[in-house]
Design a protein around this motif. Structure first.
Motif, PDB file in Angstrom:
ATOM      1  N   TYR A  96     101.738 140.209 -26.954  1.00  0.00           N
ATOM      2  CA  TYR A  96     100.319 139.564 -27.373  1.00  0.00           C
ATOM      3  C   TYR A  96      99.900 139.473 -25.210  1.00  0.00           C
ATOM      4  O   TYR A  96      98.741 138.758 -25.300  1.00  0.00           O
ATOM      5  N   LEU A  97     100.192 139.838 -24.803  1.00  0.00           N
ATOM      6  CA  LEU A  97      99.639 139.439 -22.780  1.00  0.00           C
ATOM      7  C   LEU A  97      98.139 140.240 -22.914  1.00  0.00           C
ATOM      8  O   LEU A  97      97.676 139.934 -22.084  1.00  0.00           O
ATOM      9  N   GLU A  98      98.240 141.513 -23.396  1.00  0.00           N
ATOM     10  CA  GLU A  98      96.630 142.372 -23.886  1.00  0.00           C
ATOM     11  C   GLU A  98      95.611 140.739 -24.002  1.00  0.00           C
ATOM     12  O   GLU A  98      95.325 141.118 -23.860  1.00  0.00           O
ATOM     13  N   LEU A  99      96.435 140.735 -25.385  1.00  0.00           N
ATOM     14  CA  LEU A  99      95.560 139.673 -25.924  1.00  0.00           C
ATOM     15  C   LEU A  99      95.015 138.606 -24.831  1.00  0.00           C
ATOM     16  O   LEU A  99      93.663 138.088 -25.313  1.00  0.00           O
ATOM     17  N   VAL A 100      95.989 138.197 -24.335  1.00  0.00           N
ATOM     18  CA  VAL A 100      95.222 137.113 -23.519  1.00  0.00           C
ATOM     19  C   VAL A 100      93.696 137.369 -22.925  1.00  0.00           C
ATOM     20  O   VAL A 100      93.316 136.442 -22.214  1.00  0.00           O
ATOM     21  N   ALA A 101      93.539 138.462 -22.285  1.00  0.00           N
ATOM     22  CA  ALA A 101      92.334 138.895 -21.731  1.00  0.00           C
ATOM     23  C   ALA A 101      91.570 139.079 -22.746  1.00  0.00           C
ATOM     24  O   ALA A 101      90.187 139.622 -22.105  1.00  0.00           O
ATOM     25  N   ALA A 102      91.221 138.866 -23.652  1.00  0.00           N
ATOM     26  CA  ALA A 102      90.194 138.916 -24.933  1.00  0.00           C
ATOM     27  C   ALA A 102      89.122 138.292 -24.722  1.00  0.00           C
ATOM     28  O   ALA A 102      89.229 136.825 -23.595  1.00  0.00           O
ATOM     29  N   ASP A 103      88.103 138.417 -25.230  1.00  0.00           N
ATOM     30  CA  ASP A 103      86.288 137.636 -24.865  1.00  0.00           C
ATOM     31  C   ASP A 103      86.592 136.365 -25.358  1.00  0.00           C
ATOM     32  O   ASP A 103      86.035 135.821 -25.213  1.00  0.00           O
ATOM     33  N   ASP A 104      87.257 136.041 -26.869  1.00  0.00           N
ATOM     34  CA  ASP A 104      87.327 134.801 -27.650  1.00  0.00           C
ATOM     35  C   ASP A 104      88.489 134.076 -27.015  1.00  0.00           C
ATOM     36  O   ASP A 104      89.263 134.439 -27.052  1.00  0.00           O
ATOM     37  N   ALA A 105      87.768 132.930 -26.336  1.00  0.00           N
ATOM     38  CA  ALA A 105      88.434 132.060 -25.849  1.00  0.00           C
ATOM     39  C   ALA A 105      89.908 131.034 -27.446  1.00  0.00           C
ATOM     40  O   ALA A 105      90.996 131.531 -26.825  1.00  0.00           O
ATOM     41  N   ALA A 106      88.971 131.415 -28.332  1.00  0.00           N
ATOM     42  CA  ALA A 106      90.012 131.434 -29.653  1.00  0.00           C
ATOM     43  C   ALA A 106      91.312 131.576 -29.745  1.00  0.00           C
ATOM     44  O   ALA A 106      92.500 131.624 -29.497  1.00  0.00           O
ATOM     45  N   LEU A 107      90.865 133.714 -29.035  1.00  0.00           N
ATOM     46  CA  LEU A 107      91.882 134.582 -29.458  1.00  0.00           C
ATOM     47  C   LEU A 107      93.243 134.069 -28.311  1.00  0.00           C
ATOM     48  O   LEU A 107      93.845 134.308 -27.569  1.00  0.00           O
ATOM     49  N   ARG A 108      92.357 134.051 -27.119  1.00  0.00           N
ATOM     50  CA  ARG A 108      93.294 134.025 -25.914  1.00  0.00           C
ATOM     51  C   ARG A 108      94.466 133.270 -26.117  1.00  0.00           C
ATOM     52  O   ARG A 108      95.542 132.723 -25.869  1.00  0.00           O
ATOM     53  N   LYS A 109      93.967 131.803 -26.540  1.00  0.00           N
ATOM     54  CA  LYS A 109      94.820 130.539 -26.856  1.00  0.00           C
ATOM     55  C   LYS A 109      95.843 131.320 -27.861  1.00  0.00           C
ATOM     56  O   LYS A 109      97.015 130.912 -28.134  1.00  0.00           O
ATOM     57  N   TYR A 110      95.991 131.999 -29.220  1.00  0.00           N
ATOM     58  CA  TYR A 110      96.394 131.736 -29.690  1.00  0.00           C
ATOM     59  C   TYR A 110      97.589 133.249 -29.423  1.00  0.00           C
ATOM     60  O   TYR A 110      98.057 132.750 -29.887  1.00  0.00           O
ATOM     61  N   ALA A 111      97.203 133.812 -28.279  1.00  0.00           N
ATOM     62  CA  ALA A 111      98.108 134.998 -28.310  1.00  0.00           C
ATOM     63  C   ALA A 111      98.938 134.185 -26.982  1.00  0.00           C
ATOM     64  O   ALA A 111      99.808 134.529 -27.392  1.00  0.00           O
ATOM     65  N   ALA A 112      98.569 133.322 -26.224  1.00  0.00           N
ATOM     66  CA  ALA A 112      99.211 132.138 -24.999  1.00  0.00           C
ATOM     67  C   ALA A 112     100.323 131.295 -26.188  1.00  0.00           C
ATOM     68  O   ALA A 112     100.877 131.368 -25.864  1.00  0.00           O
ATOM     69  N   LEU A 113      99.763 131.146 -27.104  1.00  0.00           N
ATOM     70  CA  LEU A 113     101.187 130.221 -28.240  1.00  0.00           C
ATOM     71  C   LEU A 113     101.867 131.533 -28.735  1.00  0.00           C
ATOM     72  O   LEU A 113     103.126 130.365 -28.776  1.00  0.00           O
ATOM     73  N   ALA A 114     101.405 131.984 -28.693  1.00  0.00           N
ATOM     74  CA  ALA A 114     102.650 133.497 -29.259  1.00  0.00           C
ATOM     75  C   ALA A 114     103.546 133.710 -28.283  1.00  0.00           C
ATOM     76  O   ALA A 114     104.257 133.508 -28.843  1.00  0.00           O
ATOM     77  N   MET A 115     102.805 134.151 -26.969  1.00  0.00           N
ATOM     78  CA  MET A 115     103.768 134.026 -25.983  1.00  0.00           C
ATOM     79  C   MET A 115     104.906 133.105 -25.783  1.00  0.00           C
ATOM     80  O   MET A 115     105.926 133.218 -25.501  1.00  0.00           O
ATOM     81  N   GLN A 116     104.280 131.745 -25.865  1.00  0.00           N
ATOM     82  CA  GLN A 116     105.338 130.662 -25.486  1.00  0.00           C
ATOM     83  C   GLN A 116     106.276 130.494 -26.991  1.00  0.00           C
ATOM     84  O   GLN A 116     107.627 130.429 -26.421  1.00  0.00           O
ATOM     85  N   GLU A 117     105.742 131.186 -28.200  1.00  0.00           N
ATOM     86  CA  GLU A 117     107.101 130.741 -29.338  1.00  0.00           C
ATOM     87  C   GLU A 117     107.729 131.965 -29.676  1.00  0.00           C
ATOM     88  O   GLU A 117     109.253 131.794 -29.298  1.00  0.00           O
ATOM     89  N   ALA A 118     107.156 133.058 -28.982  1.00  0.00           N
ATOM     90  CA  ALA A 118     108.236 134.152 -28.428  1.00  0.00           C
ATOM     91  C   ALA A 118     109.229 133.726 -27.619  1.00  0.00           C
ATOM     92  O   ALA A 118     110.618 134.082 -27.473  1.00  0.00           O
ATOM     93  N   VAL A 119     108.604 133.651 -26.718  1.00  0.00           N
ATOM     94  CA  VAL A 119     110.530 133.065 -25.215  1.00  0.00           C
ATOM     95  C   VAL A 119     110.713 132.170 -25.648  1.00  0.00           C
ATOM     96  O   VAL A 119     111.719 132.271 -25.323  1.00  0.00           O
ATOM     97  N   ALA A 120     110.614 131.172 -26.153  1.00  0.00           N
ATOM     98  CA  ALA A 120     111.125 130.146 -26.566  1.00  0.00           C
ATOM     99  C   ALA A 120     112.330 130.256 -27.265  1.00  0.00           C
ATOM    100  O   ALA A 120     113.282 130.214 -27.570  1.00  0.00           O
ATOM    101  N   ARG A 121     112.102 131.641 -28.326  1.00  0.00           N
ATOM    102  CA  ARG A 121     113.222 131.966 -29.587  1.00  0.00           C
ATOM    103  C   ARG A 121     113.815 132.666 -28.870  1.00  0.00           C
ATOM    104  O   ARG A 121     115.216 132.519 -28.692  1.00  0.00           O
ATOM    105  N   SER A 122     113.805 133.940 -27.943  1.00  0.00           N
ATOM    106  CA  SER A 122     114.486 134.485 -26.780  1.00  0.00           C
ATOM    107  C   SER A 122     115.399 133.564 -25.804  1.00  0.00           C
ATOM    108  O   SER A 122     116.538 134.141 -26.335  1.00  0.00           O
ATOM    109  N   TYR A 123     114.333 131.996 -25.076  1.00  0.00           N
ATOM    110  CA  TYR A 123     116.289 132.116 -24.808  1.00  0.00           C
ATOM    111  C   TYR A 123     116.718 131.215 -25.806  1.00  0.00           C
ATOM    112  O   TYR A 123     117.849 130.894 -25.644  1.00  0.00           O
TER     113      TYR A 123
END
Length: 159
Positions: A96-123
Motif C-alpha cells: 500500500y505504500l506505493e498507492l500512497v503516491a496516487a494522484d487521487d487524494a481519496a486513494l491516498r487516504k485509502y492506502a494510508a488507512l490500509a497501511m494503518q490496519e496492517a500495522v495494527a494487525r501485525s502488532y
C-alpha cells in the motif's frame, strides 16, 4: 490515472496473497490465534473486494487470484503462524505504500488507512514487549529495600 490503476493492481495482488495465507493460518491454528486470523482473513477479503471495485471504476481489469501462492513458511506451530502473519502484514504495508503516491487524494487516504490496519494487525499478533520509546529511559530498576544496608563505596582510604 493508469498509474493509479497499476498501483491498485499491486495492492490487489498482495490482498489475494494475504487471503490465501490467512486461510492457511486459520486452518492450522486454534483458539485466540485462529480468531485473530479469521478477522484478518475477513478484513483482507473486504479490502480485496474494494480494490476490485476501485480498479473497475477506473476502467481497469482486476487480476484474479492465483490458485496457490508461495509462502515464506508453512506454519506448523503457533509461533510459525504468528511469524507468517506478521510477514504478511509487513508485506501489505509495503504494497500500500506505493498507492500512497496516487494522484487521487481519496486513494491516498485509502492506502494510508490500509497501511494503518496492517500495522495494527501485525502488532496485535506479536507477543507484548515492554520496550521504551527511543530516547526514553527503560524500566526503572527496583529500589533497594529499606532493611538492606546501603552499599558502601569501595574508595580506598588513607593517604
Amino acid at each position: 490515472m493508469s498509474g493509479d490503476v497499476e498501483r491498485l493492481g499491486k495492492a490487489l495482488a498482495a490482498e489475494h496473497a494475504a487471503v490465501f495465507a490467512y486461510g492457511l493460518i486459520g486452518a492450522r491454528t486454534s483458539g485466540t490465534l485462529r480468531t485473530k486470523a479469521a478477522r484478518a482473513f475477513d478484513a483482507h477479503r473486504a479490502r480485496r473486494d474494494q480494490l476490485r471495485t476501485l480498479i473497475t471504476a477506473r476502467g481497469g481489469r482486476p487480476a484474479e487470484a492465483e490458485a496457490s501462492y508461495s509462502l515464506p513458511l508453512v506454519p506448523s506451530t503457533p509461533a510459525d503462524a504468528v511469524r507468517l502473519a506478521v510477514q504478511i502484514e509487513t508485506g501489505m504495508t509495503a504494497a500500500y505504500l506505493e498507492l500512497v503516491a496516487a494522484d487521487d487524494a481519496a486513494l491516498r487516504k485509502y492506502a494510508a488507512l490500509a497501511m494503518q490496519e496492517a500495522v495494527a494487525r501485525s502488532y496485535a499478533l506479536r507477543p507484548a514487549v515492554g520496550t521504551a520509546f527511543p530516547g526514553m529511559p527503560g524500566a526503572a530498576s527496583p529500589a533497594p529495600s529499606p532493611a538492606s544496608p546501603p552499599a558502601s563505596p569501595s574508595t580506598p582510604t588513607g593517604g
